[in-house]
Enzyme design. Structure first.
Site, short mmCIF file in Angstrom:
data_model
loop_
_atom_site.label_atom_id
_atom_site.label_comp_id
_atom_site.label_asym_id
_atom_site.label_seq_id
_atom_site.Cartn_x
_atom_site.Cartn_y
_atom_site.Cartn_z
N ARG A 116 12.87 16.67 -6.26
CA ARG A 116 11.58 16.00 -6.04
C ARG A 116 10.74 16.72 -4.99
O ARG A 116 9.51 16.76 -5.07
CB ARG A 116 11.82 14.54 -5.60
CG ARG A 116 12.44 13.67 -6.66
CD ARG A 116 12.67 12.24 -6.13
NE ARG A 116 11.41 11.61 -5.79
CZ ARG A 116 10.62 11.00 -6.66
NH1 ARG A 116 10.97 10.91 -7.93
NH2 ARG A 116 9.49 10.46 -6.28
N ASN A 155 6.07 3.44 0.25
CA ASN A 155 6.83 4.69 0.11
C ASN A 155 7.77 4.93 1.28
O ASN A 155 8.73 5.70 1.17
CB ASN A 155 5.89 5.91 -0.01
CG ASN A 155 5.10 5.97 -1.30
OD1 ASN A 155 3.98 6.49 -1.34
ND2 ASN A 155 5.66 5.44 -2.40
N TRP A 179 7.28 15.26 -12.43
CA TRP A 179 6.91 16.64 -12.79
C TRP A 179 8.06 17.60 -12.45
O TRP A 179 8.42 18.47 -13.25
CB TRP A 179 5.65 17.03 -12.03
CG TRP A 179 5.16 18.42 -12.31
CD1 TRP A 179 4.35 18.81 -13.34
CD2 TRP A 179 5.47 19.60 -11.55
NE1 TRP A 179 4.13 20.16 -13.26
CE2 TRP A 179 4.81 20.67 -12.18
CE3 TRP A 179 6.23 19.85 -10.41
CZ2 TRP A 179 4.89 21.98 -11.70
CZ3 TRP A 179 6.32 21.13 -9.94
CH2 TRP A 179 5.64 22.19 -10.58
N GLU A 234 -15.31 3.01 -10.80
CA GLU A 234 -14.92 3.32 -12.18
C GLU A 234 -13.49 3.85 -12.11
O GLU A 234 -13.20 4.73 -11.29
CB GLU A 234 -15.85 4.38 -12.78
CG GLU A 234 -17.32 3.98 -12.82
CD GLU A 234 -17.60 2.79 -13.72
OE1 GLU A 234 -16.87 2.60 -14.72
OE2 GLU A 234 -18.55 2.04 -13.43
N ASP A 251 -0.17 10.70 -8.17
CA ASP A 251 1.16 10.23 -8.58
C ASP A 251 1.77 11.16 -9.63
O ASP A 251 1.05 11.76 -10.43
CB ASP A 251 1.02 8.81 -9.15
CG ASP A 251 2.37 8.11 -9.26
OD1 ASP A 251 3.33 8.53 -8.58
OD2 ASP A 251 2.46 7.14 -10.04
N SER A 285 2.28 5.79 0.78
CA SER A 285 1.94 4.37 0.96
C SER A 285 2.90 3.72 1.95
O SER A 285 3.97 4.27 2.26
CB SER A 285 2.04 3.64 -0.40
OG SER A 285 3.38 3.53 -0.82
N THR A 286 2.51 2.54 2.44
CA THR A 286 3.42 1.79 3.32
C THR A 286 4.73 1.55 2.57
O THR A 286 5.81 1.66 3.15
CB THR A 286 2.80 0.43 3.73
OG1 THR A 286 2.24 -0.19 2.57
CG2 THR A 286 1.70 0.60 4.74
#
Ligand code: IPE
Ligand code: IPE
Ligand code: MG
Length: 238
Positions: free
Chosen positions: A34, A69, A26, A201, A21, A66-67
Site C-alpha cells: 500500500r 484514517n 491501485w 457539483e 481515494d 481523515s480523522t
C-alpha cells in the site's frame, strides 16, 4: 462574489475539492505494498495541483488523511509520515512557486512532533501569498471542523449565522468548492467538507487516484462547465 473565469469557452471552478481515494487498491492490483500506492498518489497529487493552478483554478483542497484514517495500522501511518518527512517540503515549494498559499487543515496534534513542524514550516514559507490557495486536509474531519467552529463561537459568547460559521471553518475567506472530485469508485463524501460543499457539483471517477491524469482533471472541469447550477431557482430565473 467574484465570477468564474472562462478559458477557451470553459467555465473554470474557482475552488476544486479532491478526495484522493484508491491508492491502496491501485498498489494491490500491481502486487505492491500500500505504501507504494501512497508514494505514487503523492506524486500525482503534486502534478494535479500544478495543472489546476496553471489552468487558472484559484483554490484546491485535497483530502490526504481523515480523522478516521488515524485508525489504520501503525505501519501504514508510519509510511505516510515518512513520505511527508521526505517529500512534502520540496513538493509544496514546487506548487506554491505559482504564488499559492499552503494551509494544512485539520487537527494535526496526533501526528509526530517533527511531522507537525515540517507542515507548519511549509505553511509559513508561502504565508505571504494571497489570492490562490492549497488546503491539504490532514487529520481532517468535517464534523470535527464544525464542532470546533461552534465551540469557538460559544467561547466568544456568540450565536452563529451562516456567514459567521463559514468564517470559523478552516476554509474561512475562501469561495466554497464548486467542483468536488472523488476517485476510487466510491460514491460518498467520507466526512469531507460537508458544510462547504452544500452546492458543489459532485464528480465521481472509477479511476484509482494514482492513475487520475491531468486530462481526467480537464474532463471533470469540462463536465462542471456544462452543468446548470440553479441554486434552488428555476431555469427561467437564471
Ligand atoms: C486514499 O487511498 C489515501 C488515504 C486515505 C491516505 P486509500 O489508502 O484509501 O486507498 P484504498 O481506498 O484502500 O484503495
Ligand atoms: C477518504 O478515503 C479519505 C481520504 C481520501 C484521505 P477513505 O478510503 O478513508 O474512505 P472510506 O473509508 O472508503 O469511506
Ligand atoms: Mg480508500
Amino acid at each position: 462574489m467574484q465570477g468564474n473565469k472562462i478559458v477557451e469557452g470553459i467555465k473554470l471552478p474557482r475552488h476544486i475539492a479532491i478526495i484522493m481515494d484508491g491508492n491502496g487498491r491501485w498498489a494491490k492490483k500491481r502486487l505492491m505494498p500500500r505504501s507504494f500506492g501512497h508514494r505514487q498518489g503523492m506524486e500525482r497529487m503534486v502534478g494535479l495541483l500544478e495543472h489546476a493552478f496553471d489552468l487558472g483554478v484559484e483554490y484546491v483542497t485535497v483530502y490526504a488523511l481523515s480523522t478516521e484514517n488515524l485508525k489504520r495500522p501503525q505501519e501504514e501511518l508510519a509510511g505516510l509520515y515518512d513520505l511527508i518527512r521526505k517529500h512534502f517540503v520540496s513538493y509544496m515549494e514546487r506548487v506554491c512557486a505559482r504564488g499559492v498559499r499552503l494551509r494544512v487543515i485539520g487537527d494535526i496534534s496526533p501526528l509526530p512532533c517533527d511531522v507537525q513542524e515540517i507542515l507548519r514550516g511549509s505553511e509559513q514559507k508561502s504565508a505571504h501569498y494571497e489570492g490562490k490557495g492549497i488546503n491539504v486536509a490532514l487529520c481532517y474531519g468535517s464534523r470535527a471542523e464544525l464542532v470546533r467552529a461552534v465551540n469557538l463561537a460559544v467561547a466568544r459568547g456568540e450565536t452563529v449565522t451562516e456567514a459567521s460559521l463559514s468564517g470559523l471553518l478552516y476554509t474561512a475567506g475562501q469561495p466554497d468548492p464548486e467542483l468536488l472530485i472523488r476517485t476510487g469508485k466510491e460514491i460518498r463524501l467520507s466526512n469531507f467538507l460537508l458544510y462547504q460543499c452544500a452546492y458543489a457539483e459532485l464528480y465521481f471517477s472509477d479511476k484509482m487516484f494514482p492513475e487520475f491524469s491531468d486530462k481526467d482533471l480537464e474532463d471533470a472541469i469540462v463536465w462542471f462547465s456544462n452543468r446548470t447550477r440553479r441554486f434552488g431557482k428555476t431555469d427561467e430565473q437564471l
